[in-house]
Design a protein around this motif. Structure first.
Motif, PDB file in Angstrom:
ATOM      1  N   GLY A  70       3.964   8.553   0.478  1.00 21.77           N
ATOM      2  CA  GLY A  70       4.190   8.402  -1.078  1.00 21.77           C
ATOM      3  C   GLY A  70       4.921   7.003  -1.383  1.00 21.77           C
ATOM      4  O   GLY A  70       5.096   6.401  -2.383  1.00 21.77           O
ATOM      5  N   SER A  71       5.465   6.550  -0.133  1.00 20.07           N
ATOM      6  CA  SER A  71       6.346   5.213  -0.330  1.00 20.07           C
ATOM      7  C   SER A  71       5.496   3.999  -0.293  1.00 20.07           C
ATOM      8  O   SER A  71       4.269   3.812   0.248  1.00 20.07           O
ATOM      9  N   VAL A  72       5.996   2.938  -0.847  1.00 19.68           N
ATOM     10  CA  VAL A  72       5.192   1.799  -0.878  1.00 19.68           C
ATOM     11  C   VAL A  72       5.473   1.026   0.374  1.00 19.68           C
ATOM     12  O   VAL A  72       6.767   0.716   0.757  1.00 19.68           O
ATOM     13  N   ARG A  75       0.749  -1.283   0.023  1.00 17.86           N
ATOM     14  CA  ARG A  75      -0.016  -0.019   0.073  1.00 17.86           C
ATOM     15  C   ARG A  75       0.853   1.312  -0.069  1.00 17.86           C
ATOM     16  O   ARG A  75       2.034   1.159   0.481  1.00 17.86           O
ATOM     17  N   GLN A  76       0.236   2.441  -0.347  1.00 18.31           N
ATOM     18  CA  GLN A  76       1.122   3.571  -0.561  1.00 18.31           C
ATOM     19  C   GLN A  76       0.857   4.233   0.647  1.00 18.31           C
ATOM     20  O   GLN A  76      -0.231   4.460   1.269  1.00 18.31           O
ATOM     21  N   ILE A 132       3.258  -6.325   6.671  1.00 21.19           N
ATOM     22  CA  ILE A 132       1.794  -6.619   7.142  1.00 21.19           C
ATOM     23  C   ILE A 132       0.987  -5.567   6.403  1.00 21.19           C
ATOM     24  O   ILE A 132      -0.245  -5.824   6.111  1.00 21.19           O
ATOM     25  N   TRP A 133       1.627  -4.474   5.654  1.00 17.00           N
ATOM     26  CA  TRP A 133       0.637  -3.875   4.899  1.00 17.00           C
ATOM     27  C   TRP A 133       0.213  -4.452   3.681  1.00 17.00           C
ATOM     28  O   TRP A 133      -0.808  -4.058   2.971  1.00 17.00           O
ATOM     29  N   MET A 134       0.858  -5.268   3.182  1.00 18.81           N
ATOM     30  CA  MET A 134       0.314  -6.270   2.126  1.00 18.81           C
ATOM     31  C   MET A 134      -0.812  -7.050   2.271  1.00 18.81           C
ATOM     32  O   MET A 134      -1.363  -7.716   1.549  1.00 18.81           O
TER      33      MET A 134
END
Length: 170
Positions: free
Chosen positions: A149-151, A144-145, A155-157
């Motif tokens: 602005g970074s990917v 996720r952004q 766990i954000w996936m």
């Protein structure tokens, strides 16, 4: 139980390249690329774990009936974390690097492999007498952004929605 179950343990070193080939689209494994070598080693380790857990589940269902049994196949989560980026590049048609060509289909193929492993366990279950729950603790998506602005990966996936399948008399 280790002496009893040790023959069922699949070690990463015991997973031959030919067993990994279907997960890599049947492509030959280049020996001169460290990124690919690390990816192949990770995939070998991930598959060995799931092969072990599925073999243990089948053995226990056949010879050690219990009131409750649970198994954890970590492969889908680990494969998604490791190879999701290659999957996204492949879906976008960006096949310019060898790792994307080799690993771009691995996530989808690993889900098919997981289906086969689960099928081998489920065929040992009498669903007229046994309730089966197949549960994922989360779904999966790309990184996720972040606000900057970074990917964001890790766990954000994870996607908040998971899956549950229930079969049997209960």
């Amino acid at each position: 139980l280790f002496a009893e179950i040790e023959p069922l343990v699949v070690y990463a070193k015991d997973v031959p390249d030919a067993r990994l080939a279907p997960l890599l689209g049947g492509a030959p494994l280049p020996a001169d690329d460290d990124v690919i070598a690390r990816g192949v080693d990770d995939l070998r380790w991930i598959l060995a774990g799931d092969l072990t857990f599925a073999a243990l589940a089948r053995e226990f269902l056949e010879n050690r009936r219990e009131d409750v049994m649970a198994i954890y196949l970590r492969g889908p989560d680990a494969v998604c974390h490791k190879f999701w980026g290659a999957r996204e590049h492949r879906q976008a048609g960006n096949l310019t690097t060898r790792d994307v060509v080799l690993f771009g289909g691995t996530v989808d193929r690993y889900y098919e492999e997981t289906d086969r492993l689960i099928g081998g366990v489920v065929e040992k279950i009498d669903l007229s007498r046994t309730t089966l729950l197949l549960i994922s603790d989360h779904g999966f998506q790309g990184g996720r952004q972040g606000l900057d602005g970074s990917v964001r990966s890790g766990i954000w996936m994870h996607r908040e929605l998971g899956t549950i399948l229930v079969a049997g008399p209960a």
